[in-house]
Design a protein around this motif. Structure first.
Motif, PDB file in Angstrom:
ATOM      1  N   ASP A   1     -25.035  -4.636   9.792  1.00 63.30           N
ATOM      2  CA  ASP A   1     -24.847  -4.756   8.344  1.00 63.30           C
ATOM      3  C   ASP A   1     -25.049  -3.429   7.614  1.00 63.30           C
ATOM      4  O   ASP A   1     -24.330  -3.120   6.658  1.00 63.30           O
ATOM      5  N   ALA A   2     -26.022  -2.639   8.039  1.00 67.73           N
ATOM      6  CA  ALA A   2     -26.262  -1.352   7.386  1.00 67.73           C
ATOM      7  C   ALA A   2     -25.083  -0.408   7.610  1.00 67.73           C
ATOM      8  O   ALA A   2     -24.714   0.367   6.706  1.00 67.73           O
ATOM      9  N   PHE A   3     -24.479  -0.457   8.785  1.00 63.18           N
ATOM     10  CA  PHE A   3     -23.308   0.369   9.079  1.00 63.18           C
ATOM     11  C   PHE A   3     -22.112  -0.098   8.263  1.00 63.18           C
ATOM     12  O   PHE A   3     -21.363   0.708   7.704  1.00 63.18           O
ATOM     13  N   VAL A   4     -21.951  -1.401   8.170  1.00 60.25           N
ATOM     14  CA  VAL A   4     -20.880  -1.972   7.345  1.00 60.25           C
ATOM     15  C   VAL A   4     -21.045  -1.529   5.895  1.00 60.25           C
ATOM     16  O   VAL A   4     -20.079  -1.114   5.238  1.00 60.25           O
ATOM     17  N   ASP A   5     -22.261  -1.622   5.383  1.00 62.58           N
ATOM     18  CA  ASP A   5     -22.534  -1.203   4.000  1.00 62.58           C
ATOM     19  C   ASP A   5     -22.185   0.266   3.794  1.00 62.58           C
ATOM     20  O   ASP A   5     -21.628   0.642   2.756  1.00 62.58           O
ATOM     21  N   LEU A   6     -22.518   1.097   4.782  1.00 63.84           N
ATOM     22  CA  LEU A   6     -22.264   2.526   4.653  1.00 63.84           C
ATOM     23  C   LEU A   6     -20.769   2.827   4.627  1.00 63.84           C
ATOM     24  O   LEU A   6     -20.290   3.545   3.738  1.00 63.84           O
ATOM     25  N   LEU A   7     -20.015   2.279   5.583  1.00 66.71           N
ATOM     26  CA  LEU A   7     -18.578   2.530   5.603  1.00 66.71           C
ATOM     27  C   LEU A   7     -17.904   1.972   4.348  1.00 66.71           C
ATOM     28  O   LEU A   7     -16.996   2.602   3.800  1.00 66.71           O
ATOM     29  N   SER A   8     -18.378   0.824   3.896  1.00 67.01           N
ATOM     30  CA  SER A   8     -17.828   0.228   2.673  1.00 67.01           C
ATOM     31  C   SER A   8     -18.100   1.116   1.467  1.00 67.01           C
ATOM     32  O   SER A   8     -17.239   1.272   0.586  1.00 67.01           O
ATOM     33  N   LYS A   9     -19.275   1.725   1.423  1.00 70.46           N
ATOM     34  CA  LYS A   9     -19.609   2.625   0.318  1.00 70.46           C
ATOM     35  C   LYS A   9     -18.685   3.832   0.322  1.00 70.46           C
ATOM     36  O   LYS A   9     -18.176   4.243  -0.729  1.00 70.46           O
ATOM     37  N   TRP A  10     -18.469   4.412   1.496  1.00 68.12           N
ATOM     38  CA  TRP A  10     -17.570   5.576   1.582  1.00 68.12           C
ATOM     39  C   TRP A  10     -16.158   5.197   1.125  1.00 68.12           C
ATOM     40  O   TRP A  10     -15.499   5.964   0.425  1.00 68.12           O
ATOM     41  N   ILE A  11     -15.715   4.019   1.524  1.00 61.80           N
ATOM     42  CA  ILE A  11     -14.373   3.568   1.135  1.00 61.80           C
ATOM     43  C   ILE A  11     -14.300   3.348  -0.381  1.00 61.80           C
ATOM     44  O   ILE A  11     -13.330   3.747  -1.036  1.00 61.80           O
ATOM     45  N   LYS A  12     -15.327   2.749  -0.938  1.00 63.13           N
ATOM     46  CA  LYS A  12     -15.351   2.533  -2.396  1.00 63.13           C
ATOM     47  C   LYS A  12     -15.346   3.855  -3.140  1.00 63.13           C
ATOM     48  O   LYS A  12     -14.710   3.984  -4.193  1.00 63.13           O
ATOM     49  N   ASP A  13     -16.080   4.832  -2.595  1.00 60.45           N
ATOM     50  CA  ASP A  13     -16.069   6.167  -3.219  1.00 60.45           C
ATOM     51  C   ASP A  13     -14.659   6.740  -3.226  1.00 60.45           C
ATOM     52  O   ASP A  13     -14.219   7.333  -4.216  1.00 60.45           O
TER      53      ASP A  13
ATOM     54  N   VAL B   1       0.835  -1.203   0.000  1.00 61.23           N
ATOM     55  CA  VAL B   1       0.000   0.000   0.000  1.00 61.23           C
ATOM     56  C   VAL B   1       0.874   1.259   0.000  1.00 61.23           C
ATOM     57  O   VAL B   1       1.852   1.356   0.741  1.00 61.23           O
ATOM     58  N   GLU B   2       0.504   2.226  -0.841  1.00 56.92           N
ATOM     59  CA  GLU B   2       1.226   3.493  -0.941  1.00 56.92           C
ATOM     60  C   GLU B   2       0.367   4.690  -0.522  1.00 56.92           C
ATOM     61  O   GLU B   2       0.880   5.762  -0.245  1.00 56.92           O
ATOM     62  N   GLU B   3      -0.953   4.473  -0.488  1.00 58.86           N
ATOM     63  CA  GLU B   3      -1.876   5.543  -0.132  1.00 58.86           C
ATOM     64  C   GLU B   3      -2.912   4.990   0.844  1.00 58.86           C
ATOM     65  O   GLU B   3      -3.616   4.023   0.532  1.00 58.86           O
ATOM     66  N   VAL B   4      -2.998   5.610   2.028  1.00 58.99           N
ATOM     67  CA  VAL B   4      -3.848   5.090   3.101  1.00 58.99           C
ATOM     68  C   VAL B   4      -5.007   6.047   3.382  1.00 58.99           C
ATOM     69  O   VAL B   4      -4.817   7.260   3.465  1.00 58.99           O
ATOM     70  N   LEU B   5      -6.189   5.467   3.526  1.00 56.20           N
ATOM     71  CA  LEU B   5      -7.330   6.224   4.043  1.00 56.20           C
ATOM     72  C   LEU B   5      -7.396   5.939   5.533  1.00 56.20           C
ATOM     73  O   LEU B   5      -7.726   4.829   5.951  1.00 56.20           O
ATOM     74  N   LEU B   6      -7.036   6.935   6.317  1.00 53.16           N
ATOM     75  CA  LEU B   6      -7.072   6.808   7.773  1.00 53.16           C
ATOM     76  C   LEU B   6      -8.497   7.092   8.236  1.00 53.16           C
ATOM     77  O   LEU B   6      -9.035   8.163   7.995  1.00 53.16           O
ATOM     78  N   PHE B   7      -9.101   6.109   8.901  1.00 50.19           N
ATOM     79  CA  PHE B   7     -10.531   6.194   9.223  1.00 50.19           C
ATOM     80  C   PHE B   7     -10.737   6.129  10.733  1.00 50.19           C
ATOM     81  O   PHE B   7     -10.943   5.062  11.303  1.00 50.19           O
TER      82      PHE B   7
END
Length: 343
Positions: free
Chosen positions: A323-335, A115-121
């Protein structure tokens, strides 16, 4: 550039034994953004007083809520990480600000995977000196010292994002379904009032006078109090809660300096004295259940309520690995993966 994500939560002792709790508390309380007084005074307070009295008491509290798998906060964070990893195509690591699952280890894990670029969450909906800021500062220090070629972006506070409010509101509604409650208390982790003023980028707006949090200002971007009150307001609006049937309070104060008020324990006591028989409580400053939610609220809070004549005390779980929270965080990460624009 190959991307990766580092989820960061608060942390936990390795075990509920006093020795491990003392080590954890020492690291936590010596953080200058947690107890923000000069080093000499902080050392005298923490190492001279707190660590000689509090570890046994805290260890007893941890033992009440400890799971067979380990610390609830760690276990729930790992479950969240695992579910998100299944939904995104980049490495997702987990770290804690305090304790043995360090941010350095998390960054190293991602670097080892190319990894060269990290999204710190930071796993905090609201910004605060003692939570988000200390994570960002430490991550940057580690980057400069150990990972100079690594690019790090961070997720800002998401307290007012409409999709987050929807997930939180739906969770509250689900856990209250069929419950005959009279009052809903929104309890947030407390901070000293001086933290609010220190985080005021305008150096003049935050007065904690009952009106500044409702008056538009760029100070709100880093105002923990405003962001907590805004979550309550947005959720109440979403759930169509009646005026007078809910309020905001703050828990977990330490020391003698003024902290954000009203205090949760005193609010629970007041509600019981006023004749409220059935109340519910939600803790939106936390995304994972932990000592502060499972022991301080679900156990101590319930005991206070019953002592004051209350009957039913409903504790609403944090979002955890919902699951809804997981979906939301996953969506933000995919964006973020697809656009390189901050979430």
């Amino acid at each position: 550039m190959k991307k990766g994500v580092l989820l960061v939560n608060l942390g936990s002792p390795d075990s509920p034994n006093p020795k491990d709790v003392k080590k954890y508390l020492g690291e936590f309380l010596m953080d200058e953004r947690v107890i923000d007084i000069p080093l000499v005074a902080r050392t005298a307070l923490v190492k001279g007083i707190i660590l000689n009295t509090r570890p046994k008491q805290s260890a007893a509290a941890y033992k009440k809520i400890w799971w067979e798998e380990g610390s609830p906060l760690i276990v729930l964070s790992e479950r969240l990480q695992g579910k998100i990893q299944k939904q995104v195509d980049v490495p997702v690591a987990l770290a804690m600000r305090y304790g043995s699952i360090t941010i350095k280890k998390g960054l190293q894990e991602l670097v080892d995977k190319g990894v060269e670029e990290v999204l710190l969450f930071p796993l905090y909906p609201q910004f605060a000196m003692a939570t988000t800021e200390t994570i960002l500062v430490l991550a940057e220090e580690l980057r400069k010292e150990h990972f100079p070629s690594l690019k790090i972006e961070s997720v800002p506070a998401f307290y007012n994002k409409s999709d987050y409010i929807e997930v939180l509101s739906n969770s509250i509604e689900h856990h209250l379904k069929g419950k005959n409650y009279e009052y809903l208390l929104f309890s947030y982790h407390g901070v000293p009032e001086r933290h609010i003023k220190k985080s005021d980028v305008t150096k003049s707006h935050c007065k904690i006078d009952g009106s500044c949090c409702a008056t538009p200002s760029k100070a709100h971007e880093f105002c923990y109090r405003h962001q907590c009150l805004e979550v309550t307001r947005l959720v109440a609006e979403k759930l169509k809660l009646k005026e007078g049937s809910y309020s905001t309070s703050f828990q977990s104060r330490l020391g003698f300096d003024p902290w954000l008020q009203p205090y949760t324990d005193r609010t629970i006591e007041r509600l019981g004295k006023q004749g409220v028989k059935n109340m519910a409580i939600v803790t939106p400053a936390f995304v994972s259940d932990c000592l502060e939610t499972l022991e301080e609220i679900a156990m101590e809070g319930q005991e206070i309520f019953h002592e004051m004549g209350g009957k039913d005390f409903t504790t609403i779980p944090c979002l955890n690995d919902d699951d809804a929270f997981v979906d939301l965080l996953s969506k933000w990460i995919k964006d973020w993966i697809g656009t390189s624009i901050k979430v």
